[in-house]
Design a protein around this motif. Structure first.
Motif, PDB file in Angstrom:
ATOM      1  N   GLU A 184      47.775  25.681  36.772  1.00  0.00           N
ATOM      2  CA  GLU A 184      47.390  26.100  35.424  1.00  0.00           C
ATOM      3  C   GLU A 184      46.566  27.381  35.523  1.00  0.00           C
ATOM      4  OE1 GLU A 184      47.833  24.552  32.419  1.00  0.00           O
ATOM      5  OE2 GLU A 184      48.400  22.482  32.895  1.00  0.00           O
ATOM      6  N   LEU A 185      46.890  28.352  34.695  1.00  0.00           N
ATOM      7  CA  LEU A 185      46.088  29.578  34.634  1.00  0.00           C
ATOM      8  C   LEU A 185      45.142  29.461  33.438  1.00  0.00           C
ATOM      9  CD1 LEU A 185      48.689  32.358  35.527  1.00  0.00           C
ATOM     10  CD2 LEU A 185      47.360  30.868  37.030  1.00  0.00           C
ATOM     11  N   ASN A 186      44.163  28.579  33.591  1.00  0.00           N
ATOM     12  CA  ASN A 186      43.312  28.259  32.448  1.00  0.00           C
ATOM     13  C   ASN A 186      41.814  28.395  32.704  1.00  0.00           C
ATOM     14  OD1 ASN A 186      43.038  26.123  34.161  1.00  0.00           O
ATOM     15  ND2 ASN A 186      43.785  24.561  32.749  1.00  0.00           N
ATOM     16  N   ASP A 187      41.393  28.553  33.944  1.00  0.00           N
ATOM     17  CA  ASP A 187      39.967  28.624  34.275  1.00  0.00           C
ATOM     18  C   ASP A 187      39.576  30.094  34.420  1.00  0.00           C
ATOM     19  OD1 ASP A 187      37.390  28.179  35.169  1.00  0.00           O
ATOM     20  OD2 ASP A 187      38.007  27.787  37.243  1.00  0.00           O
ATOM     21  N   PRO A 188      38.861  30.683  33.454  1.00  0.00           N
ATOM     22  CA  PRO A 188      38.632  32.133  33.485  1.00  0.00           C
ATOM     23  C   PRO A 188      37.499  32.561  34.411  1.00  0.00           C
ATOM     24  CG  PRO A 188      37.626  31.198  31.528  1.00  0.00           C
ATOM     25  CD  PRO A 188      38.320  30.068  32.226  1.00  0.00           C
ATOM     26  N   VAL A 189      37.661  33.718  35.003  1.00  0.00           N
ATOM     27  CA  VAL A 189      36.604  34.385  35.745  1.00  0.00           C
ATOM     28  C   VAL A 189      36.464  35.787  35.164  1.00  0.00           C
ATOM     29  CG1 VAL A 189      38.234  35.118  37.548  1.00  0.00           C
ATOM     30  CG2 VAL A 189      35.785  35.081  38.034  1.00  0.00           C
ATOM     31  N   VAL A 190      35.233  36.251  34.997  1.00  0.00           N
ATOM     32  CA  VAL A 190      35.001  37.582  34.432  1.00  0.00           C
ATOM     33  C   VAL A 190      35.149  38.627  35.531  1.00  0.00           C
ATOM     34  CG1 VAL A 190      33.325  39.098  33.322  1.00  0.00           C
ATOM     35  CG2 VAL A 190      33.487  36.692  32.627  1.00  0.00           C
ATOM     36  N   VAL A 191      35.968  39.630  35.267  1.00  0.00           N
ATOM     37  CA  VAL A 191      36.224  40.706  36.230  1.00  0.00           C
ATOM     38  C   VAL A 191      35.855  42.034  35.578  1.00  0.00           C
ATOM     39  CG1 VAL A 191      37.953  41.817  37.690  1.00  0.00           C
ATOM     40  CG2 VAL A 191      38.110  39.353  37.219  1.00  0.00           C
ATOM     41  N   ARG A 192      35.025  42.813  36.247  1.00  0.00           N
ATOM     42  CA  ARG A 192      34.620  44.118  35.737  1.00  0.00           C
ATOM     43  C   ARG A 192      35.680  45.163  36.041  1.00  0.00           C
ATOM     44  NH1 ARG A 192      30.944  42.969  31.947  1.00  0.00           N
ATOM     45  NH2 ARG A 192      29.509  41.360  32.724  1.00  0.00           N
ATOM     46  N   ASN A 193      35.805  46.119  35.148  1.00  0.00           N
ATOM     47  CA  ASN A 193      36.836  47.146  35.270  1.00  0.00           C
ATOM     48  C   ASN A 193      36.218  48.503  34.977  1.00  0.00           C
ATOM     49  OD1 ASN A 193      39.589  48.106  35.456  1.00  0.00           O
ATOM     50  ND2 ASN A 193      39.558  48.335  33.240  1.00  0.00           N
ATOM     51  N   SER A 194      36.727  49.536  35.615  1.00  0.00           N
ATOM     52  CA  SER A 194      36.155  50.878  35.457  1.00  0.00           C
ATOM     53  C   SER A 194      36.924  51.748  34.469  1.00  0.00           C
ATOM     54  CB  SER A 194      36.111  51.593  36.824  1.00  0.00           C
ATOM     55  OG  SER A 194      37.419  51.689  37.363  1.00  0.00           O
ATOM     56  N   GLY A 195      37.924  51.185  33.801  1.00  0.00           N
ATOM     57  CA  GLY A 195      38.739  51.974  32.891  1.00  0.00           C
ATOM     58  C   GLY A 195      38.250  51.921  31.458  1.00  0.00           C
ATOM     59  N   ARG A 196      39.181  52.043  30.531  1.00  0.00           N
ATOM     60  CA  ARG A 196      38.862  52.015  29.103  1.00  0.00           C
ATOM     61  C   ARG A 196      38.230  50.678  28.708  1.00  0.00           C
ATOM     62  NH1 ARG A 196      41.361  54.426  24.548  1.00  0.00           N
ATOM     63  NH2 ARG A 196      40.278  53.726  22.665  1.00  0.00           N
ATOM     64  N   PHE A 197      38.733  49.603  29.332  1.00  0.00           N
ATOM     65  CA  PHE A 197      38.209  48.269  29.060  1.00  0.00           C
ATOM     66  C   PHE A 197      37.324  47.835  30.232  1.00  0.00           C
ATOM     67  CE2 PHE A 197      42.037  48.775  26.586  1.00  0.00           C
ATOM     68  CZ  PHE A 197      41.647  48.306  25.338  1.00  0.00           C
ATOM     69  N   ALA A 203      42.459  34.390  34.734  1.00  0.00           N
ATOM     70  CA  ALA A 203      42.534  33.051  35.313  1.00  0.00           C
ATOM     71  C   ALA A 203      42.147  33.095  36.786  1.00  0.00           C
ATOM     72  CB  ALA A 203      43.944  32.487  35.155  1.00  0.00           C
ATOM     73  N   ARG A 204      41.265  32.199  37.158  1.00  0.00           N
ATOM     74  CA  ARG A 204      40.754  32.186  38.537  1.00  0.00           C
ATOM     75  C   ARG A 204      41.884  32.047  39.563  1.00  0.00           C
ATOM     76  NH1 ARG A 204      35.691  31.427  40.233  1.00  0.00           N
ATOM     77  NH2 ARG A 204      35.063  30.757  38.139  1.00  0.00           N
ATOM     78  N   ALA A 205      42.868  31.187  39.268  1.00  0.00           N
ATOM     79  CA  ALA A 205      43.967  30.970  40.211  1.00  0.00           C
ATOM     80  C   ALA A 205      44.752  32.250  40.465  1.00  0.00           C
ATOM     81  CB  ALA A 205      44.895  29.875  39.690  1.00  0.00           C
ATOM     82  N   ALA A 206      44.850  33.114  39.446  1.00  0.00           N
ATOM     83  CA  ALA A 206      45.546  34.390  39.611  1.00  0.00           C
ATOM     84  C   ALA A 206      44.678  35.389  40.353  1.00  0.00           C
ATOM     85  CB  ALA A 206      45.948  34.951  38.251  1.00  0.00           C
ATOM     86  N   TYR A 207      43.413  35.487  39.956  1.00  0.00           N
ATOM     87  CA  TYR A 207      42.528  36.489  40.555  1.00  0.00           C
ATOM     88  C   TYR A 207      42.216  36.168  42.012  1.00  0.00           C
ATOM     89  CZ  TYR A 207      38.832  39.952  40.918  1.00  0.00           C
ATOM     90  OH  TYR A 207      38.077  41.027  41.299  1.00  0.00           O
ATOM     91  N   GLU A 208      42.144  34.879  42.357  1.00  0.00           N
ATOM     92  CA  GLU A 208      41.764  34.495  43.712  1.00  0.00           C
ATOM     93  C   GLU A 208      42.963  34.242  44.625  1.00  0.00           C
ATOM     94  OE1 GLU A 208      38.994  31.256  43.402  1.00  0.00           O
ATOM     95  OE2 GLU A 208      37.395  32.550  42.593  1.00  0.00           O
ATOM     96  N   ALA A 209      44.173  34.320  44.102  1.00  0.00           N
ATOM     97  CA  ALA A 209      45.354  34.203  44.967  1.00  0.00           C
ATOM     98  C   ALA A 209      45.379  35.364  45.957  1.00  0.00           C
ATOM     99  CB  ALA A 209      46.628  34.208  44.120  1.00  0.00           C
TER     100      ALA A 209
END
Length: 281
Positions: free
Chosen positions: A116-129, A135-141
């Motif tokens: 499930e891609l349901n557990d969010p993690v906050v990720v900082r970005n240097s662009g416009r946003f 989803a933690r499972a996506a970011y930590e894969a």
């Protein structure tokens, strides 16, 4: 994805979703780029990310076809990776969507994990946003293999490689992004490109055997295209897919936003096309 050098994209004909034929076409397309072992290392946890918009049968062409998912799982496992299949559907529960789309059977038959891609993690970005909830499972894969379906889309004209990664934003947070960007399609396209750059998919395998035209991405008509399109740079894959359909890339908000931001290769003349030529398909 940020370099400006030419990106290679392979196009292989695939007439239908016959199991062996689909696997062969995808394997050929990946092999033209160096083989799956170039993109997946032994022991890596690999998220295979299909388009699972909502619970519809494979013949509706709303979701990535299960045989494409099967081929990706087999290639990842052959390279020594641990295959996980996951998405955050726009409508409905993941398991129910996978069951209706024919993907749950494939995941179970091939011994992959459904995540499930349901557990969010906050990720900082240097662009416009400046901030994304991913989803933690996506970011930590360790790696993401992107499996989009080539379809029309009301906001972005076409939905493919870059847009498919929006499914890595959990549940209702996707609705919030639509609210935040309103009817500004260019702003929405910038966000999608920046999200794609954060997630850095290792490889994109696009299901363009049967695509969708008309009222996409969820209510259009199936349309036979007859190819799989594979590349390391998702922007380049979207550029080539637009070429397959005879659409000028610069007409697409996603490609214009990528060009303005310097994310990915947006010029067709700088992309090395392997396998079938655009003129043949």
């Amino acid at each position: 994805m940020n370099n400006k050098t030419s990106s290679a994209v392979s196009i292989i004909r695939c007439a239908d979703y016959d199991r062996e034929g689909t696997f062969s076409a995808i394997q050929q397309a990946v092999d033209l780029l160096g083989g799956m072992r170039l993109f997946v290392k032994p022991g890596e946890r690999v998220l295979i990310k299909p388009n699972l918009l909502k619970a519809m049968p494979p013949e509706a062409a709303v979701t990535t076809h299960p045989e494409g998912v099967r081929a990706a799982i087999r290639l990842v496992r052959a390279a020594g990776g641990e295959a996980m299949v996951g998405d955050s559907p726009g409508i409905g529960d993941l398991r129910k969507v996978c069951e209706k789309a024919g993907i749950l059977d494939v995941v179970q038959e091939e011994g992959a994990a459904l995540v499930e891609l349901n557990d969010p993690v906050v990720v900082r970005n240097s662009g416009r946003f400046q901030r994304f909830e991913i989803a933690r499972a996506a970011y930590e894969a360790d790696a993401i293999i992107n499996l989009p379906k080539l379809k029309t889309h009301g906001m972005t004209m076409l939905t493919g490689a870059v847009k498919n990664l929006f499914g890595c934003v959990p549940g209702k947070r996707k609705v919030q992004w639509h609210f935040n960007t309103g009817v500004n399609h260019e702003l929405f396209a910038i966000m999608l490109n920046e999200l794609c750059a954060l997630l850095k998919p290792r490889l994109t395998i696009m299901d363009a055997v049967i695509g969708m035209e008309g009222n996409g991405p969820g209510s259009g008509d199936p349309r036979r295209i007859g190819v799989v399109i594979v590349g390391q740079d998702p922007v380049a894959v979207d550029v080539v897919s637009s070429g397959v359909l005879g659409v000028a890339p610069e007409r697409l908000p996603l490609i214009r936003a990528a060009a303005a931001s310097g994310l990915g290769e947006t010029r067709l003349d700088r992309i090395s096309i392997l396998g079938e030529s655009l003129s043949n398909v």
